[in-house]
Write a protein that holds these residues in place. Structure first.
Motif, short mmCIF file in Angstrom:
data_model
loop_
_atom_site.label_atom_id
_atom_site.label_comp_id
_atom_site.label_asym_id
_atom_site.label_seq_id
_atom_site.Cartn_x
_atom_site.Cartn_y
_atom_site.Cartn_z
N THR A 167 0.85 -1.20 0.00
CA THR A 167 0.00 0.00 0.00
C THR A 167 0.88 1.24 0.00
N LEU A 168 0.35 2.33 -0.51
CA LEU A 168 1.12 3.57 -0.61
C LEU A 168 1.61 4.08 0.74
N PRO A 169 0.79 4.06 1.81
CA PRO A 169 1.31 4.54 3.11
C PRO A 169 2.53 3.77 3.58
N PHE A 170 2.51 2.44 3.44
CA PHE A 170 3.67 1.64 3.84
C PHE A 170 4.89 2.00 2.99
N THR A 171 4.66 2.17 1.69
CA THR A 171 5.77 2.51 0.79
C THR A 171 6.38 3.86 1.15
N LEU A 172 5.55 4.85 1.41
CA LEU A 172 6.05 6.18 1.78
C LEU A 172 6.80 6.15 3.11
N LEU A 173 6.30 5.37 4.05
CA LEU A 173 6.95 5.25 5.36
C LEU A 173 8.34 4.65 5.21
N TYR A 174 8.44 3.56 4.46
CA TYR A 174 9.74 2.91 4.29
C TYR A 174 10.68 3.79 3.47
N THR A 175 10.17 4.49 2.47
CA THR A 175 10.99 5.37 1.65
C THR A 175 11.59 6.49 2.49
N THR A 176 10.79 7.07 3.36
CA THR A 176 11.28 8.12 4.25
C THR A 176 12.38 7.59 5.16
N TYR A 177 12.13 6.42 5.75
CA TYR A 177 13.13 5.79 6.63
C TYR A 177 14.43 5.54 5.88
N PHE A 178 14.33 5.05 4.63
CA PHE A 178 15.52 4.72 3.85
C PHE A 178 16.31 5.97 3.50
N LEU A 179 15.64 7.00 3.00
CA LEU A 179 16.32 8.19 2.52
C LEU A 179 16.86 9.06 3.65
N VAL A 180 16.11 9.15 4.73
CA VAL A 180 16.48 10.06 5.82
C VAL A 180 17.46 9.42 6.80
N LEU A 181 17.31 8.12 7.04
CA LEU A 181 18.10 7.48 8.09
C LEU A 181 19.05 6.40 7.56
N LEU A 182 18.51 5.39 6.91
CA LEU A 182 19.31 4.22 6.57
C LEU A 182 20.43 4.54 5.57
N LEU A 183 20.10 5.18 4.46
CA LEU A 183 21.11 5.44 3.43
C LEU A 183 22.24 6.35 3.93
N PRO A 184 21.95 7.48 4.60
CA PRO A 184 23.06 8.33 5.09
C PRO A 184 23.94 7.62 6.11
N LEU A 185 23.30 6.89 7.05
CA LEU A 185 24.09 6.21 8.08
C LEU A 185 24.94 5.09 7.49
N LYS A 186 24.38 4.32 6.58
CA LYS A 186 25.13 3.24 5.96
C LYS A 186 26.27 3.79 5.10
N THR A 187 26.03 4.89 4.41
CA THR A 187 27.08 5.51 3.59
C THR A 187 28.24 5.95 4.47
N LEU A 188 27.94 6.56 5.58
CA LEU A 188 28.98 6.98 6.52
C LEU A 188 29.74 5.78 7.07
N TYR A 189 28.99 4.75 7.45
CA TYR A 189 29.61 3.54 8.01
C TYR A 189 30.57 2.89 7.01
N TYR A 190 30.10 2.70 5.78
CA TYR A 190 30.95 2.05 4.77
C TYR A 190 32.13 2.93 4.39
N SER A 191 31.95 4.23 4.39
CA SER A 191 33.05 5.14 4.05
C SER A 191 34.18 5.02 5.06
N ILE A 192 33.84 4.88 6.32
CA ILE A 192 34.86 4.71 7.35
C ILE A 192 35.47 3.31 7.29
N ARG A 193 34.62 2.32 7.19
CA ARG A 193 35.10 0.93 7.20
C ARG A 193 36.04 0.64 6.04
N TYR A 194 35.68 1.07 4.83
CA TYR A 194 36.45 0.70 3.65
C TYR A 194 37.68 1.56 3.45
N TYR A 195 37.91 2.51 4.33
CA TYR A 195 39.18 3.23 4.31
C TYR A 195 40.33 2.26 4.58
N PHE A 196 40.02 1.19 5.32
CA PHE A 196 41.01 0.17 5.66
C PHE A 196 40.84 -1.02 4.72
#
Length: 400
Positions: free
Chosen positions: A26-55
């Motif tokens: 349903t659209l509400p579920f899709t919008l909720l997960y999209t917001t979570y992904f764009l606002v929280l998951l993607l930025p945090l994971k990008t930061l995490y991998y950027s630090i980790r893969y430096y080594f």
């Protein structure tokens, strides 16, 4: 490796066990997960991998660069998100866009010209096809046209398009490597995807019907010699290219018989759709590849009709040798999950097939370098692979 001409099949289909994710229902579920992904998951994971893969020791492979490691992880994140919400943002309409007059729209032929496995049914009928020519569209009559690389894009039958954004890199590699043919061209085909929310109209044989339409357009409407045409496909596009070649070899049931192409290039071809998505995390190379259970499950569930089985050779070409004299060349990454089954496909074709089979593995690469090599940092290796594929064609085309 023990080689057999037909892989042992299972008797129970995996399709009934696959269900649409909650976040895509349903659209509400899709919008909720999209917001979570764009606002929280993607930025945090990008930061995490950027630090980790430096080594280097913390990268998927210590020999990979920082860019290769980070890009792979971000691609997996984004592809996983797309499959979770079941929405393809990489699909464009039927307007030319930046491709201009290189973009063409092709009307289907009469329905009775699609026979056997491509025969129209109540749900799936031939539709409009589009494509992009590089460097320009040939004149009708095929005058002066050299080799034509007719390419089918990857994306698990659920994602992507024929546009320059996705295929300009691959087209340029093929054309740059083609030194023996004057006026060579690439033609990227836009076929129906199973993810398109139009009932069952994107299920098999929709993509096969579209591939037939595109091929007939090239050899009949444009008048290009079929012996100059090379089928090409990456990932799911490789699966489709093999289905089209099998259809041409097995044509029956009436309709006009179409000629065979001059050759086929396969880039990390999806040759086995019978592997359960739940098995992928335990497979060799899962950590060094972008193929995810969510993406494959989405493709299985929407692409394979319930009256068929994932073991059918038009669905999983590794299950039955393709009896053809058309030269087949295969490229893949040594660190992709399909490494073993692609090798099995090659060995089966060599043992019982009629024509030559060439191969080129990029040992440290993941899945689909023609589609992802530029963005991931494997440009030189992919260019070397393309040159090897062209040399193979130059040696074997026209000698069937």
């Amino acid at each position: 490796m023990t080689t057999t001409t037909t892989t042992t099949t299972t008797t129970t289909s995996i399709l009934p066990t696959l269900h649409q994710p909650l976040w895509a229902r349903t659209l509400p579920f899709t919008l909720l997960y999209t917001t979570y992904f764009l606002v929280l998951l993607l930025p945090l994971k990008t930061l995490y991998y950027s630090i980790r893969y430096y080594f280097p020791s913390y990268r998927p492979l210590p020999t990979w660069t920082f860019r290769q490691s980070l890009t792979l992880s971000l691609i997996k994140l984004i592809f996983g998100f797309i499959a979770t919400v079941e929405y393809n943002p990489f699909r464009f309409g039927l307007k030319p866009g930046s491709e201009g007059n290189r973009f063409v729209v092709i009307d289907p032929f009469d329905q009775d010209e699609y026979t056997a496995m491509a025969k129209p049914n109540e749900d799936v009928k031939p539709g409009i096809v589009a494509g992009v020519w590089t460097p320009e569209k040939p004149e009708e009559g095929g005058k002066g046209v050299g080799r034509v690389y007719m390419h089918f894009h990857g994306g698990g039958y659920t994602m992507f398009d024929c546009r320059d954004l996705f295929l300009k890199f691959g087209a340029s590699l093929l054309l740059d490597a083609t030194k023996t043919e004057v006026n060579a061209k690439a033609f990227a085909v836009r076929y129906r995807l199973s993810s398109e929310k139009e009932g069952k109209r994107g299920m098999f044989p929709a993509a096969l019907q579209d591939a037939i339409t595109a091929y007939r357009y090239v050899v009949e409407r444009l008048g290009i010699d079929s012996g100059k045409v090379v089928f090409s496909g990456d990932s799911a596009g490789g699966n489709l290219a093999l289905a089209l070649l099998r259809y041409l070899e097995e044509q029956d049931g009436g309709g006009k018989r179409l000629p065979l192409p001059g050759g086929i290039l396969l880039w990390s071809p999806w040759v086995d759709l019978s592997i359960p998505p739940s098995r992928f995390p335990s497979m060799k190379n899962f950590e060094t590849d972008m193929v995810l259970p969510a993406n494959t499950g989405w493709g299985y569930r929407t692409f394979i009709p319930r009256e068929m089985t994932e073991n059918h050779p038009y669905i999983s070409p590794v299950k039955k040798v393709l009896e053809t004299k058309v030269p087949i060349w295969v490229n893949w990454g040594g660190k992709e999950v399909y490494d073993g089954v692609i090798r099995e496909f090659i060995e089966n074709q060599r043992r019982t097939g009629k024509g030559p089979v060439g191969d080129f593995v990029i040992e440290d690469a993941p899945h689909d370098m023609l589609g992802c090599g530029e963005v991931m940092g494997w440009v030189d290796e992919t260019r070397e692979a393309a040159a090897d594929g062209i040399r193979f064609l130059d040696e074997h085309m026209g000698k069937k």
